[in-house]
Every structure is written in C-alpha cells, then in structure tokens.
Enzyme design. Structure first.
Site, PDB file in Angstrom:
ATOM      1  N   GLY A 299       0.829  -1.192   0.000  1.00  0.00           N
ATOM      2  CA  GLY A 299       0.000   0.000   0.000  1.00  0.00           C
ATOM      3  C   GLY A 299       0.863   1.241   0.000  1.00  0.00           C
ATOM      4  O   GLY A 299       1.997   1.229   0.492  1.00  0.00           O
TER       5      GLY A 299
ATOM      6  N   GLN B 126       2.949   9.915   1.174  1.00  0.00           N
ATOM      7  CA  GLN B 126       4.269   9.297   1.321  1.00  0.00           C
ATOM      8  C   GLN B 126       5.225   9.655   0.195  1.00  0.00           C
ATOM      9  O   GLN B 126       6.430   9.478   0.343  1.00  0.00           O
ATOM     10  CB  GLN B 126       4.136   7.775   1.407  1.00  0.00           C
ATOM     11  CG  GLN B 126       3.418   7.310   2.663  1.00  0.00           C
ATOM     12  CD  GLN B 126       3.246   5.813   2.642  1.00  0.00           C
ATOM     13  OE1 GLN B 126       2.246   5.313   2.146  1.00  0.00           O
ATOM     14  NE2 GLN B 126       4.238   5.100   3.153  1.00  0.00           N
TER      15      GLN B 126
ATOM     16  N   CYS C  55       5.712  -0.191   7.254  1.00  0.00           N
ATOM     17  CA  CYS C  55       5.400   0.976   6.432  1.00  0.00           C
ATOM     18  C   CYS C  55       6.610   1.317   5.561  1.00  0.00           C
ATOM     19  O   CYS C  55       7.746   1.281   6.034  1.00  0.00           O
ATOM     20  CB  CYS C  55       5.061   2.155   7.339  1.00  0.00           C
ATOM     21  SG  CYS C  55       4.624   3.661   6.480  1.00  0.00           S
ATOM     22  N   LEU C  56       6.349   1.645   4.302  1.00  0.00           N
ATOM     23  CA  LEU C  56       7.435   2.027   3.402  1.00  0.00           C
ATOM     24  C   LEU C  56       8.134   3.301   3.866  1.00  0.00           C
ATOM     25  O   LEU C  56       9.296   3.527   3.536  1.00  0.00           O
ATOM     26  CB  LEU C  56       6.908   2.192   1.973  1.00  0.00           C
ATOM     27  CG  LEU C  56       6.378   0.924   1.318  1.00  0.00           C
ATOM     28  CD1 LEU C  56       5.782   1.222  -0.047  1.00  0.00           C
ATOM     29  CD2 LEU C  56       7.479  -0.131   1.209  1.00  0.00           C
TER      30      LEU C  56
ATOM     31  N   HIS D  85      -4.476   1.996   7.583  1.00  0.00           N
ATOM     32  CA  HIS D  85      -3.094   2.464   7.649  1.00  0.00           C
ATOM     33  C   HIS D  85      -2.860   3.572   6.620  1.00  0.00           C
ATOM     34  O   HIS D  85      -2.314   4.638   6.937  1.00  0.00           O
ATOM     35  CB  HIS D  85      -2.163   1.268   7.397  1.00  0.00           C
ATOM     36  CG  HIS D  85      -0.713   1.601   7.359  1.00  0.00           C
ATOM     37  ND1 HIS D  85       0.147   1.232   8.363  1.00  0.00           N
ATOM     38  CD2 HIS D  85       0.043   2.246   6.438  1.00  0.00           C
ATOM     39  CE1 HIS D  85       1.374   1.642   8.053  1.00  0.00           C
ATOM     40  NE2 HIS D  85       1.328   2.265   6.890  1.00  0.00           N
ATOM     41  N   GLU D  86      -3.278   3.332   5.381  1.00  0.00           N
ATOM     42  CA  GLU D  86      -3.048   4.316   4.312  1.00  0.00           C
ATOM     43  C   GLU D  86      -3.924   5.552   4.496  1.00  0.00           C
ATOM     44  O   GLU D  86      -3.478   6.677   4.222  1.00  0.00           O
ATOM     45  CB  GLU D  86      -3.281   3.695   2.937  1.00  0.00           C
ATOM     46  CG  GLU D  86      -2.384   2.506   2.612  1.00  0.00           C
ATOM     47  CD  GLU D  86      -0.888   2.761   2.760  1.00  0.00           C
ATOM     48  OE1 GLU D  86      -0.452   3.931   2.681  1.00  0.00           O
ATOM     49  OE2 GLU D  86      -0.147   1.788   2.990  1.00  0.00           O
TER      50      GLU D  86
ATOM     51  N   HIS E 188      -2.302   7.966   6.739  1.00  0.00           N
ATOM     52  CA  HIS E 188      -1.313   8.819   6.067  1.00  0.00           C
ATOM     53  C   HIS E 188      -1.973  10.067   5.499  1.00  0.00           C
ATOM     54  O   HIS E 188      -1.404  11.166   5.566  1.00  0.00           O
ATOM     55  CB  HIS E 188      -0.617   8.064   4.928  1.00  0.00           C
ATOM     56  CG  HIS E 188       0.491   7.177   5.375  1.00  0.00           C
ATOM     57  ND1 HIS E 188       1.617   7.645   6.021  1.00  0.00           N
ATOM     58  CD2 HIS E 188       0.670   5.843   5.244  1.00  0.00           C
ATOM     59  CE1 HIS E 188       2.430   6.633   6.283  1.00  0.00           C
ATOM     60  NE2 HIS E 188       1.866   5.520   5.824  1.00  0.00           N
TER      61      HIS E 188
END
Length: 168
Positions: A46, A51, A92-93, A134-135, A138
């Site tokens: 994701g 991000q 997380c990226l 989660h996304e 962000h």
C-alpha cells in the site's frame, strides 16, 4: 511511469493533511500509475500520496500474492468500522525495517472514487481493512508509529535517523 521518492519518518511532510482530489483527470491517473510502480518496486502492499510528497487524497493497494490486483482509492472516506478491535503487525514504506503491533477495527466500509472517477464502496476485513486504515491515516498526517508508546516512537526515530546518517 516513474518511481517516486518515498518520504521517511520522521520527515515533517508525512504529517501534512492531504487535500481532496477535485477532478480525476490524466494528471491524477498518471500519479496513480507512478504510485503503483513505486509501491511494487519498494516492495509494499500500500502507498498513500502523502508518502511521495503529494498531499492529495489518493491511495493504491495491492495485497495479492501475484501483485496484479491493484486497487485505487481516490478521496476515500471511512463510512463504518465494526467488529472487535484486533492487533496486527504493521510495517510501512516510510518507516523501513520497523514492524510493530497496532490495534485497529476488524472490518471497515470505505467509499471512494476509482481511477476513472467512478464512485464505489468496499467492505474490507483482515489485511485489506488494516491496509486501508493504515493508508487513510497517512492522508490525515498520521504514521502508524504514533499508535505506539512515546518510548517506542523515540527509539524508532533515533534508529531511522542513525540509519539515514550512515547512508549519507
């Protein structure tokens, strides 16, 4: 398509609240393609536009094993959450190499636009529900580590800043 630079925690830009997309046009569709390529190369499941330092309400997700089931959520809205809160290990990226347990609702209903600007609603459970929450965090300027204790947040921040210095 292009691979975009992913912001790393504790970059302050990760805490900026994303604005709604006014029109799903060619620019937005190109951003979606670039975000998908970035997510796949990273590799991740994701990615939110925040991000990659684009502060618009866009998310791409692909939780399939074969990485051929891209889901696009433009202007996602949480309509409902249900079930007992469950604990999932998240990564997380933007927080590379860190995996921690976070408690979230078991299932969610999300309304959004697809890459063609068509509205849809999805009911999600399990990994997809976690990924959506989660996304969407962000897009609100939240990173999953903010659900952790201050001590854990401090240790993660220190670890990532040290890794960044060593890489420079």
């Amino acid at each position: 398509m292009a691979v975009l630079k992913i912001l790393k925690y504790p970059d302050a830009r990760l805490h900026k609240v994303a604005a709604p997309v006014r029109e799903v046009d060619d620019r937005v569709r190109q951003l979606v393609r670039d975000m998908a390529e970035t997510m796949y190369v990273a590799p991740g499941i994701g990615l939110a536009a925040t991000q990659v330092d684009v502060h618009e309400r866009i998310i791409v997700i692909d939780i399939s094993e074969t990485k051929d089931a891209l889901q696009v959520f433009i202007n996602p809205e949480l309509v409902d959450s249900a079930g007992e809160p469950r604990v999932y290990e998240e990564g997380c990226l933007s927080v590379p190499g860190i995996y921690e347990e976070v408690e979230r609702p078991e299932s969610v209903t999300v309304r959004a636009l697809d890459a063609d600007g068509r509205p849809f609603t999805v009911q999600a459970e399990g990994l997809l529900a976690v990924c959506l929450q989660h996304e969407m965090d962000h897009l609100e300027g939240r990173v999953f580590v903010q659900y952790l204790s201050r001590l854990k947040q401090s240790r993660i921040r220190s670890k990532l800043l040290k890794a960044e210095r060593q890489a420079a």
